[in-house]
Design a protein around this motif. Structure first.
Motif, PDB file in Angstrom:
ATOM      1  N   TYR A 149       0.837  -1.207   0.000  1.00 16.33           N
ATOM      2  CA  TYR A 149       0.000   0.000   0.000  1.00 16.33           C
ATOM      3  C   TYR A 149       0.872   1.258   0.000  1.00 16.33           C
ATOM      4  O   TYR A 149       0.649   2.175  -0.793  1.00 16.33           O
ATOM      5  CB  TYR A 149      -0.938   0.004   1.216  1.00 16.33           C
ATOM      6  CG  TYR A 149      -1.699   1.293   1.354  1.00 16.33           C
ATOM      7  CD1 TYR A 149      -2.858   1.517   0.620  1.00 16.33           C
ATOM      8  CD2 TYR A 149      -1.252   2.301   2.202  1.00 16.33           C
ATOM      9  CE1 TYR A 149      -3.548   2.709   0.724  1.00 16.33           C
ATOM     10  CE2 TYR A 149      -1.938   3.494   2.313  1.00 16.33           C
ATOM     11  CZ  TYR A 149      -3.082   3.692   1.573  1.00 16.33           C
ATOM     12  OH  TYR A 149      -3.746   4.891   1.677  1.00 16.33           O
ATOM     13  N   ASP A 150       1.862   1.302   0.880  1.00 19.50           N
ATOM     14  CA  ASP A 150       2.735   2.479   0.963  1.00 19.50           C
ATOM     15  C   ASP A 150       3.453   2.728  -0.362  1.00 19.50           C
ATOM     16  O   ASP A 150       3.600   3.876  -0.794  1.00 19.50           O
ATOM     17  CB  ASP A 150       3.760   2.316   2.088  1.00 19.50           C
ATOM     18  CG  ASP A 150       3.137   2.420   3.475  1.00 19.50           C
ATOM     19  OD1 ASP A 150       1.994   2.933   3.596  1.00 19.50           O
ATOM     20  OD2 ASP A 150       3.791   1.976   4.437  1.00 19.50           O
ATOM     21  N   ASP A 151       3.885   1.657  -1.029  1.00 20.61           N
ATOM     22  CA  ASP A 151       4.586   1.798  -2.302  1.00 20.61           C
ATOM     23  C   ASP A 151       3.653   2.213  -3.436  1.00 20.61           C
ATOM     24  O   ASP A 151       4.109   2.746  -4.452  1.00 20.61           O
ATOM     25  CB  ASP A 151       5.309   0.500  -2.670  1.00 20.61           C
ATOM     26  CG  ASP A 151       6.485   0.206  -1.743  1.00 20.61           C
ATOM     27  OD1 ASP A 151       6.924   1.120  -1.019  1.00 20.61           O
ATOM     28  OD2 ASP A 151       6.946  -0.950  -1.744  1.00 20.61           O
ATOM     29  N   LEU A 152       2.360   1.980  -3.273  1.00 23.02           N
ATOM     30  CA  LEU A 152       1.374   2.403  -4.275  1.00 23.02           C
ATOM     31  C   LEU A 152       1.185   3.910  -4.306  1.00 23.02           C
ATOM     32  O   LEU A 152       0.821   4.470  -5.342  1.00 23.02           O
ATOM     33  CB  LEU A 152       0.008   1.780  -3.962  1.00 23.02           C
ATOM     34  CG  LEU A 152      -0.360   0.476  -4.614  1.00 23.02           C
ATOM     35  CD1 LEU A 152      -1.712   0.003  -4.096  1.00 23.02           C
ATOM     36  CD2 LEU A 152      -0.359   0.554  -6.108  1.00 23.02           C
ATOM     37  N   ASP A 153       1.427   4.568  -3.189  1.00 23.40           N
ATOM     38  CA  ASP A 153       1.178   5.999  -3.076  1.00 23.40           C
ATOM     39  C   ASP A 153       1.995   6.754  -4.120  1.00 23.40           C
ATOM     40  O   ASP A 153       3.216   6.767  -4.084  1.00 23.40           O
ATOM     41  CB  ASP A 153       1.518   6.486  -1.666  1.00 23.40           C
ATOM     42  CG  ASP A 153       1.018   7.891  -1.403  1.00 23.40           C
ATOM     43  OD1 ASP A 153       0.216   8.404  -2.215  1.00 23.40           O
ATOM     44  OD2 ASP A 153       1.422   8.477  -0.386  1.00 23.40           O
ATOM     45  N   GLY A 154       1.296   7.357  -5.088  1.00 23.68           N
ATOM     46  CA  GLY A 154       1.955   8.125  -6.133  1.00 23.68           C
ATOM     47  C   GLY A 154       2.409   7.305  -7.323  1.00 23.68           C
ATOM     48  O   GLY A 154       2.974   7.848  -8.271  1.00 23.68           O
ATOM     49  N   TYR A 155       2.166   6.013  -7.331  1.00 22.07           N
ATOM     50  CA  TYR A 155       2.562   5.151  -8.440  1.00 22.07           C
ATOM     51  C   TYR A 155       1.581   5.367  -9.604  1.00 22.07           C
ATOM     52  O   TYR A 155       0.372   5.429  -9.402  1.00 22.07           O
ATOM     53  CB  TYR A 155       2.546   3.684  -7.990  1.00 22.07           C
ATOM     54  CG  TYR A 155       3.207   2.745  -8.952  1.00 22.07           C
ATOM     55  CD1 TYR A 155       4.586   2.561  -8.932  1.00 22.07           C
ATOM     56  CD2 TYR A 155       2.464   2.049  -9.888  1.00 22.07           C
ATOM     57  CE1 TYR A 155       5.197   1.697  -9.820  1.00 22.07           C
ATOM     58  CE2 TYR A 155       3.068   1.181 -10.777  1.00 22.07           C
ATOM     59  CZ  TYR A 155       4.439   1.012 -10.739  1.00 22.07           C
ATOM     60  OH  TYR A 155       5.043   0.158 -11.627  1.00 22.07           O
ATOM     61  N   ASP A 156       2.091   5.489 -10.815  1.00 21.75           N
ATOM     62  CA  ASP A 156       1.239   5.750 -11.974  1.00 21.75           C
ATOM     63  C   ASP A 156       0.556   4.466 -12.428  1.00 21.75           C
ATOM     64  O   ASP A 156       1.202   3.561 -12.945  1.00 21.75           O
ATOM     65  CB  ASP A 156       2.058   6.338 -13.114  1.00 21.75           C
ATOM     66  CG  ASP A 156       1.214   6.699 -14.327  1.00 21.75           C
ATOM     67  OD1 ASP A 156      -0.036   6.666 -14.227  1.00 21.75           O
ATOM     68  OD2 ASP A 156       1.800   7.017 -15.375  1.00 21.75           O
ATOM     69  N   LEU A 157      -0.752   4.399 -12.237  1.00 21.39           N
ATOM     70  CA  LEU A 157      -1.541   3.242 -12.647  1.00 21.39           C
ATOM     71  C   LEU A 157      -2.473   3.582 -13.811  1.00 21.39           C
ATOM     72  O   LEU A 157      -3.450   2.876 -14.058  1.00 21.39           O
ATOM     73  CB  LEU A 157      -2.350   2.705 -11.465  1.00 21.39           C
ATOM     74  CG  LEU A 157      -1.530   2.111 -10.329  1.00 21.39           C
ATOM     75  CD1 LEU A 157      -2.426   1.728  -9.165  1.00 21.39           C
ATOM     76  CD2 LEU A 157      -0.736   0.900 -10.807  1.00 21.39           C
ATOM     77  N   SER A 158      -2.148   4.618 -14.544  1.00 22.03           N
ATOM     78  CA  SER A 158      -2.970   5.011 -15.685  1.00 22.03           C
ATOM     79  C   SER A 158      -3.138   3.836 -16.632  1.00 22.03           C
ATOM     80  O   SER A 158      -2.168   3.169 -16.987  1.00 22.03           O
ATOM     81  CB  SER A 158      -2.321   6.178 -16.427  1.00 22.03           C
ATOM     82  OG  SER A 158      -2.174   7.288 -15.580  1.00 22.03           O
ATOM     83  N   GLY A 159      -4.387   3.589 -17.025  1.00 21.54           N
ATOM     84  CA  GLY A 159      -4.677   2.517 -17.955  1.00 21.54           C
ATOM     85  C   GLY A 159      -4.831   1.142 -17.318  1.00 21.54           C
ATOM     86  O   GLY A 159      -5.191   0.188 -17.997  1.00 21.54           O
ATOM     87  N   LYS A 160      -4.556   1.022 -16.034  1.00 22.19           N
ATOM     88  CA  LYS A 160      -4.687  -0.273 -15.351  1.00 22.19           C
ATOM     89  C   LYS A 160      -6.132  -0.454 -14.887  1.00 22.19           C
ATOM     90  O   LYS A 160      -6.731   0.456 -14.324  1.00 22.19           O
ATOM     91  CB  LYS A 160      -3.756  -0.367 -14.142  1.00 22.19           C
ATOM     92  CG  LYS A 160      -2.290  -0.136 -14.464  1.00 22.19           C
ATOM     93  CD  LYS A 160      -1.703  -1.237 -15.311  1.00 22.19           C
ATOM     94  CE  LYS A 160      -0.212  -1.014 -15.491  1.00 22.19           C
ATOM     95  NZ  LYS A 160       0.398  -1.911 -16.437  1.00 22.19           N
TER      96      LYS A 160
END
Length: 147
Positions: free
Chosen positions: A75-86
């Motif tokens: 969860y912490d590593d997801l913060d700010g991760y670009d998931l555009s199109g997922k």
């Protein structure tokens, strides 16, 4: 089409829901990969297929309904991760006797949307172990993911 599922489970309820989802997806001729978050799955390794669907499954920790330790690093590593199109779905199990029923589901859904992911279905919240009604909702989720 393939679906990748990451989960954490304390009592086995979330694991059971994930196993039911995996089976339902396989019945629809989908390829499924399941990852236990406690194995230290990295965000960039999990979200590495542009053609896959994704599912995040978690229970909620304690009275505050926080993201539990087994998946908090992910969860912490997801913060700010670009998931555009997922394309992502979220499910979780919980207990309505706690003040914040399945709050981790809402927390994950919010962050995934903020990161640009498309939620393909309403987050699925399951009371304790999946009963017949929950199993039908899991099968419906599988159909949505397989479409």
């Amino acid at each position: 089409m393939s679906t990748k599922i990451i989960f954490t489970s304390a009592t086995g309820n979330t694991k059971e829901a994930v196993e039911l989802l995996e089976e339902a997806l396989q019945d629809l001729d989908q390829d499924v990969e399941v990852f236990d978050a406690e194995d230290g799955v990295e965000v960039d390794e999990f979200f590495d297929d542009d053609d896959a669907n994704y599912v995040v499954a978690s229970w909620s920790d304690g009275d505050n309904g926080e993201v539990p330790g087994g998946i908090v690093d992910f969860y912490d590593d997801l913060d700010g991760y670009d998931l555009s199109g997922k394309k992502v779905a979220v499910l979780g199990t919980g207990d309505t006797s706690y003040p914040h029923f399945c709050a981790a589901v809402d927390i994950f859904a919010k962050l995934l949307k903020e990161d640009g992911a498309e939620l393909v279905a309403e987050p699925l919240k399951i009371e304790l172990a999946p009963d017949d009604d929950a199993i039908e909702k899991i099968k419906d989720l599988a159909k949505t993911l397989a479409a």
